[in-house]
Design an enzyme around this catalytic site. Sequence first.
Site, PDB file in Angstrom:
ATOM      1  N   LYS A 170     -27.552  20.569  60.822  1.00  0.00           N
ATOM      2  CA  LYS A 170     -28.513  21.571  61.295  1.00  0.00           C
ATOM      3  C   LYS A 170     -27.784  22.903  61.496  1.00  0.00           C
ATOM      4  CE  LYS A 170     -29.862  23.318  65.083  1.00  0.00           C
ATOM      5  NZ  LYS A 170     -30.111  24.717  64.716  1.00  0.00           N
ATOM      6  N   GLU A 243     -16.688  21.718  69.617  1.00  0.00           N
ATOM      7  CA  GLU A 243     -15.918  22.931  69.318  1.00  0.00           C
ATOM      8  C   GLU A 243     -16.629  24.065  70.033  1.00  0.00           C
ATOM      9  OE1 GLU A 243     -13.164  23.200  67.865  1.00  0.00           O
ATOM     10  OE2 GLU A 243     -13.026  21.231  66.936  1.00  0.00           O
ATOM     11  N   CYS A 277     -14.598  32.038  67.608  1.00  0.00           N
ATOM     12  CA  CYS A 277     -14.201  31.298  68.810  1.00  0.00           C
ATOM     13  C   CYS A 277     -12.714  31.476  69.049  1.00  0.00           C
ATOM     14  CB  CYS A 277     -14.573  29.831  68.692  1.00  0.00           C
ATOM     15  SG  CYS A 277     -14.065  29.084  67.162  1.00  0.00           S
ATOM     16  N   GLU A 371     -16.063  34.644  77.812  1.00  0.00           N
ATOM     17  CA  GLU A 371     -16.036  34.923  76.374  1.00  0.00           C
ATOM     18  C   GLU A 371     -16.900  36.162  76.086  1.00  0.00           C
ATOM     19  OE1 GLU A 371     -17.732  31.912  73.690  1.00  0.00           O
ATOM     20  OE2 GLU A 371     -15.980  32.233  72.428  1.00  0.00           O
TER      21      GLU A 371
HETATM   22  O1  TXE Z   1     -24.985  29.286  70.828  1.00  0.00           O
HETATM   23  P1  TXE Z   1     -25.616  27.878  71.073  1.00  0.00           P
HETATM   24  P2  TXE Z   1     -25.637  30.682  70.564  1.00  0.00           P
HETATM   25  C1  TXE Z   1     -20.659  31.319  71.869  1.00  0.00           C
HETATM   26  C2  TXE Z   1     -20.687  32.828  72.016  1.00  0.00           C
HETATM   27  C3  TXE Z   1     -22.124  33.132  72.082  1.00  0.00           C
HETATM   28  C4  TXE Z   1     -22.701  31.935  72.738  1.00  0.00           C
HETATM   29  C5  TXE Z   1     -24.156  31.698  72.462  1.00  0.00           C
HETATM   30  O2  TXE Z   1     -20.058  33.192  73.235  1.00  0.00           O
HETATM   31  O3  TXE Z   1     -22.403  34.216  72.908  1.00  0.00           O
HETATM   32  O4  TXE Z   1     -21.924  30.879  72.241  1.00  0.00           O
HETATM   33  O5  TXE Z   1     -24.425  31.588  71.082  1.00  0.00           O
HETATM   34  C6  TXE Z   1     -28.001  24.652  68.679  1.00  0.00           C
HETATM   35  N1  TXE Z   1     -29.351  20.763  71.717  1.00  0.00           N
HETATM   36  N2  TXE Z   1     -20.437  30.854  70.522  1.00  0.00           N
HETATM   37  O6  TXE Z   1     -26.807  30.941  71.449  1.00  0.00           O
HETATM   38  O7  TXE Z   1     -26.815  27.957  71.910  1.00  0.00           O
HETATM   39  C7  TXE Z   1     -28.427  25.966  68.088  1.00  0.00           C
HETATM   40  O8  TXE Z   1     -29.663  25.810  67.419  1.00  0.00           O
HETATM   41  C8  TXE Z   1     -28.775  20.760  70.503  1.00  0.00           C
HETATM   42  C9  TXE Z   1     -19.199  30.192  70.278  1.00  0.00           C
HETATM   43  O9  TXE Z   1     -25.833  30.808  69.128  1.00  0.00           O
HETATM   44  O10 TXE Z   1     -24.490  27.055  71.541  1.00  0.00           O
HETATM   45  C10 TXE Z   1     -27.271  26.298  67.175  1.00  0.00           C
HETATM   46  O11 TXE Z   1     -27.375  25.595  65.944  1.00  0.00           O
HETATM   47  N3  TXE Z   1     -28.489  21.870  69.828  1.00  0.00           N
HETATM   48  C11 TXE Z   1     -19.161  29.520  68.997  1.00  0.00           C
HETATM   49  C12 TXE Z   1     -26.053  25.761  67.937  1.00  0.00           C
HETATM   50  O12 TXE Z   1     -26.589  24.836  68.868  1.00  0.00           O
HETATM   51  C13 TXE Z   1     -28.794  23.053  70.388  1.00  0.00           C
HETATM   52  C14 TXE Z   1     -19.995  29.961  67.889  1.00  0.00           C
HETATM   53  C15 TXE Z   1     -25.252  26.804  68.687  1.00  0.00           C
HETATM   54  O13 TXE Z   1     -26.084  27.444  69.598  1.00  0.00           O
HETATM   55  C16 TXE Z   1     -29.401  23.135  71.657  1.00  0.00           C
HETATM   56  C17 TXE Z   1     -21.237  30.556  68.291  1.00  0.00           C
HETATM   57  C18 TXE Z   1     -29.681  21.915  72.338  1.00  0.00           C
HETATM   58  N4  TXE Z   1     -30.223  21.882  73.557  1.00  0.00           N
HETATM   59  C19 TXE Z   1     -21.396  31.004  69.570  1.00  0.00           C
HETATM   60  N5  TXE Z   1     -29.563  24.434  71.961  1.00  0.00           N
HETATM   61  C20 TXE Z   1     -17.882  28.943  68.528  1.00  0.00           C
HETATM   62  N6  TXE Z   1     -17.374  27.927  69.235  1.00  0.00           N
HETATM   63  O14 TXE Z   1     -17.381  29.321  67.492  1.00  0.00           O
HETATM   64  C21 TXE Z   1     -29.083  25.147  70.919  1.00  0.00           C
HETATM   65  N7  TXE Z   1     -28.613  24.318  69.957  1.00  0.00           N
END
Ligand code: TXE
Length: 504
Positions: A170, A243, A277, A371
Amino acid sequence: MVTTTRGANGKSAEVIESLNPTTGEILGTVPVAGGEEIAAAVARAREAARTWGQMSFADRREELVSFRRALAGRAEEVAELIHRENGKPRLDGLLETMMALSHLHHAALRAEKALRTRKVSSGLMANFRSTISYRPLGVVGVIGPWNYPLFTPMGSIAYALAAGNTVVFKPSELTPLVGQLLGEIARASISIPDVFQVVTGDGRTGAALARAEIDKLAFTGSTATGRKVMAAAAERLTPVLMELGGKDPMIVDADADIDKAAEAAVWGALTNAGQACTSIERVYVVESIHDRFVDKVVGDVRQVRWGGDEEAHIGAITMPRQVDIIREHLEDAVARGAKVLVGGADQIRGNFVPPTVLTDVTPEMRIMREETFGPVLPIARVATVDQAVEQANATRYGLGSSVFGKARARELADRIRAGMTSINSALAFAGVPSLPFGGIGDSGFGRIHGPDGLREFTYPKAITRQRFKPMLALTTFARTEKAEQQLAKMITVLHGRGTTIPKK
Ligand code: TXE
């Protein structure tokens, strides 16, 4: 953006509109998959796993080579879509595609060596032949982010597939089209259907995948969402790989090459507009070279072009919500006494944040603790390099890190509490396919990449085979008193008579 539309059958169906963060243009729409669609995809993946999991490493490798070639053949199209959907420069999209291809190549090539059955010593049970093999788990769910929409999920996808699992992926709702394109390429190049499937949707779809009948879930995203995902997966006791975010430090020691350290800090903090990240999010520089380092950084950052034009080195912030977080961190830092040397919150225009350099930053500022995920480089002055290590470790995160220096560089690297450290470079660990990638603490757990990344998607299977009768029959109710005496003797011979180390 999630909207509701009327489907062909008259039923209302939710779709996601994928927007270009640079222009705001709608690039396409994708469906929001619900629980039923997820269950069906997982069932198909389970069926495919029966074939895929039984294949020889050589046969799977051949299929993955075909997948890799097909992806390479469409590299420019993929890079263009990454550029449009994520906002990064086209060249960075191509670089990301190249890195994803390297991992696909590495995983396919190395799976057999990392996972082949190996013999281990049976110790005192010398009448047994013992082996460990690594069996695929079955179906792996992958939930991906938007910052590296191809490279990051590929770190799980390639290794899970090469280890003999099938995958349901996904992608992030911000970059679903890159995910769909990857799915299309896999369908056209892997001969067994449903080995790799893509389901689109938002957090609800992700949550349904976490609850589905999968055998492992690999998640990349924020720490807060990671907690929710883990709680959902716990319902079925599904193992997870997390991650999550980071607050990666760079330490610059007195004997560092200042120009190289500054160049790496600027790249490490600003590449992908800081949306990595493993971005450098904090720099600690020892006093004696602080001012020279800052001068060099400022000079380099002034050369970095930002904006939506073709010449830009860094593009738009992909997730509009993130712009507010970056602004808040900058304002908080300035209110607490930080100095802005380049850029700053007042220059933010829509989805574009200027490369920003801050000095006089202190540990309590949000920009040094949370972050930021933006093109921001806060530089702290420290009296000694040991103080730098202490401050670098004063965080719940522990993903990547960087050390610049000579005499003590290796020692400092060992002392940083983080999953990965690059010495005299930034982020280099992510490009070495045989190194495990992952963090500790709030940055998550589990590893992708390298042999550890392959084993992450398997379970160790222990088999021990009796080859001849034991000298001493102990595991039978027919054991004798003589055997008991021999056992007592054996304990003394092997483990001593209870002498302990005298207290100091
Ligand atoms: O992340 P989310 P977001 C950090 C970065 C950013 C913050 C938020 O600081 O500001 O995360 O980003 C799915 N059950 N990183 O809002 O919410 C969602 O659909 C299952 C760090 O994009 O964590 C997406 O596919 N899945 C990072 C994925 O989770 C769920 C990279 C990431 O979304 C869900 C990106 C749920 N309840 C952002 N809710 C890195 N580690 O590289 C959401 N998702």
